[in-house]
Design an enzyme around this catalytic site. Structure first.
Site, PDB file in Angstrom:
ATOM      1  CD  GLN A  37     -14.307  -4.328  -2.099  1.00 24.84           C
ATOM      2  OE1 GLN A  37     -14.529  -3.019  -2.108  1.00 24.84           O
ATOM      3  NE2 GLN A  37     -13.139  -4.885  -2.248  1.00 24.84           N
ATOM      4  CG  ASP A  69      -6.124  -6.639  -5.893  1.00 30.34           C
ATOM      5  OD1 ASP A  69      -6.397  -7.583  -5.217  1.00 30.34           O
ATOM      6  OD2 ASP A  69      -5.319  -5.802  -5.022  1.00 30.34           O
ATOM      7  CG  HIS A  84      -1.874  -1.017   1.289  1.00 35.44           C
ATOM      8  ND1 HIS A  84      -1.900  -2.023   2.388  1.00 35.44           N
ATOM      9  CD2 HIS A  84      -3.063  -1.222   0.515  1.00 35.44           C
ATOM     10  CE1 HIS A  84      -2.903  -2.663   2.173  1.00 35.44           C
ATOM     11  NE2 HIS A  84      -3.770  -2.344   1.126  1.00 35.44           N
TER      12      HIS A  84
HETATM   13  P1  AMP Z   1      -6.661  -3.483  -0.542  1.00 36.48           P
HETATM   14  O1  AMP Z   1      -6.589  -2.584   0.811  1.00 36.48           O
HETATM   15  O2  AMP Z   1      -6.191  -4.825  -0.560  1.00 36.48           O
HETATM   16  O3  AMP Z   1      -8.315  -3.114  -1.180  1.00 36.48           O
HETATM   17  O4  AMP Z   1      -5.820  -2.783  -1.565  1.00 36.48           O
HETATM   18  C1  AMP Z   1      -5.662  -1.333  -1.942  1.00 36.48           C
HETATM   19  C2  AMP Z   1      -4.895  -1.167  -2.896  1.00 36.48           C
HETATM   20  O5  AMP Z   1      -3.584  -1.458  -2.803  1.00 36.48           O
HETATM   21  C3  AMP Z   1      -5.255  -1.652  -4.165  1.00 36.48           C
HETATM   22  O6  AMP Z   1      -4.947  -1.047  -5.504  1.00 36.48           O
HETATM   23  C4  AMP Z   1      -4.462  -2.989  -4.258  1.00 36.48           C
HETATM   24  O7  AMP Z   1      -4.156  -3.536  -5.566  1.00 36.48           O
HETATM   25  C5  AMP Z   1      -2.981  -2.360  -3.896  1.00 36.48           C
HETATM   26  N1  AMP Z   1      -2.223  -3.447  -3.180  1.00 36.48           N
HETATM   27  C6  AMP Z   1      -2.578  -4.490  -2.361  1.00 36.48           C
HETATM   28  N2  AMP Z   1      -1.494  -5.265  -2.274  1.00 36.48           N
HETATM   29  C7  AMP Z   1      -0.452  -4.825  -2.636  1.00 36.48           C
HETATM   30  C8  AMP Z   1       0.956  -5.155  -3.216  1.00 36.48           C
HETATM   31  N3  AMP Z   1       1.282  -6.273  -2.451  1.00 36.48           N
HETATM   32  N4  AMP Z   1       1.704  -4.448  -3.948  1.00 36.48           N
HETATM   33  C9  AMP Z   1       0.928  -3.363  -4.616  1.00 36.48           C
HETATM   34  N5  AMP Z   1      -0.164  -2.853  -4.362  1.00 36.48           N
HETATM   35  C10 AMP Z   1      -0.992  -3.439  -3.788  1.00 36.48           C
END
Ligand code: AMP
Length: 283
Positions: free
Chosen positions: A61, A152, A37
């Site tokens: 979701q 994702d 993040h």
């Molecule tokens: P989430 O909190 O899982 O909904 O993710 C929020 C954002 O962080 C989304 O755009 C994800 O694709 C991105 N994200 C999650 N894990 C990673 C990672 N390991 N590397 C880069 N971006 C990530």
């Protein structure tokens, strides 16, 4: 960093900054933040004057209520990480702030076939829920750049489609997947794995890499079968898919066309934690 809980306060503050000519970057998240993040925040800071991060666990979701209930919450640590990274604004709304009229919606986003394959097939309704919240957040923030993670990948395609439909002025930036030393893609859900499971879960990245190295010389079906068996032997409980697919349509490919861009995507359960990851194969 300024923390806003109310949409109106956030909007007024951003309006003021936009009038001053600031470019706004926005990274929406569900919290339980990790270095992946933070790499989005860094990307945004590189591109923009002001970086906004939102933390909102979006109920619409989740098609599995247990997954929603067990979703990790670590707000104090999230604030610490964001402040350290130099994030300017954190938006931390309640459910009623995002959905004042309830979560039921009559809006349907026409996402095409990518809505129904892979994640869409295993998590029906998931991408409509993602679009519902991202649309709402985009309307509140109206960013110049929207920063999302390749981790994702299907969600990236969906969000690009959404942005085309509802706010084409926004530039979508996809940031590379941030990984542990073992190769395991960082994910908020990893905190639900014990140390052994974390080690075993690195088999996903190992198989993505194996397929990347072998897809030009081996049959795609055989590779997918090999990877599935490998994951099950490595400790995964269930493999939802190992798919070598067209990187735009996400349709499974058996024999690639000349110049076709390919990606391999995997979803599998380590105990009751569902993990996803992907790797671009060419291009
Ligand atoms: P989430 O909190 O899982 O909904 O993710 C929020 C954002 O962080 C989304 O755009 C994800 O694709 C991105 N994200 C999650 N894990 C990673 C990672 N390991 N590397 C880069 N971006 C990530």
């Amino acid at each position: 960093m300024i923390l806003f809980k109310k949409a109106l306060d956030l909007q007024l503050h951003l309006l003021h900054l936009k009038q001053e000519g600031c470019k706004i970057g926005f990274a929406p998240t569900m919290g339980a933040l990790h270095a992946g993040h933070i790499s989005l925040i860094e990307q945004s800071k590189h591109l923009c004057d002001i970086t906004v991060c939102s933390i909102f666990i979006n109920p619409t979701q989740f098609n599995d209520s247990k997954d929603f209930e067990k979703y990790p919450v670590t707000i104090a640590n999230d604030v610490f990480l964001l402040e350290n990274a130099g994030c300017d604004i954190l938006f931390l709304p309640s459910v009623s702030e995002i959905y004042p009229n309830g979560t039921t919606t009559s809006t349907h986003y026409n996402l095409g076939e990518i809505e129904f394959v892979l994640e869409g097939k295993f998590r029906p309704g998931h991408f409509q829920g993602v679009c519902q919240v991202v649309h709402k957040l985009l309307e509140l923030v109206v960013p110049d750049y929207l920063i999302i993670g390749q981790k994702d990948y299907q969600q990236c395609l969906v969000i690009k489609r959404l942005v085309e439909l509802v706010m084409p002025s926004v530039e979508v930036v996809t940031s590379p997947t941030y990984r542990e030393h073992s190769g395991l893609a960082m994910s908020s859900r990893n905190v639900r794995l014990n140390e052994l499971e974390k080690k075993e879960a690195a088999a996903i990245a190992e198989m993505l890499d194996y397929i990347r190295k072998n897809y030009t010389t081996s049959g795609f079906k055989e590779l997918a079968k090999y990877a599935t068996d490998f994951l099950l032997n490595a400790g995964f409980k269930k493999v939802d898919y190992v798919s070598i697919a067209d990187s735009e349509s996400l349709k499974e490919v058996n024999t690639p066309q000349k110049g076709q861009k390919l990606i391999v995507l995997i979803a599998a359960f380590m105990s009751d934690v569902r993990l996803i990851d992907n790797m671009i194969l060419n291009g």
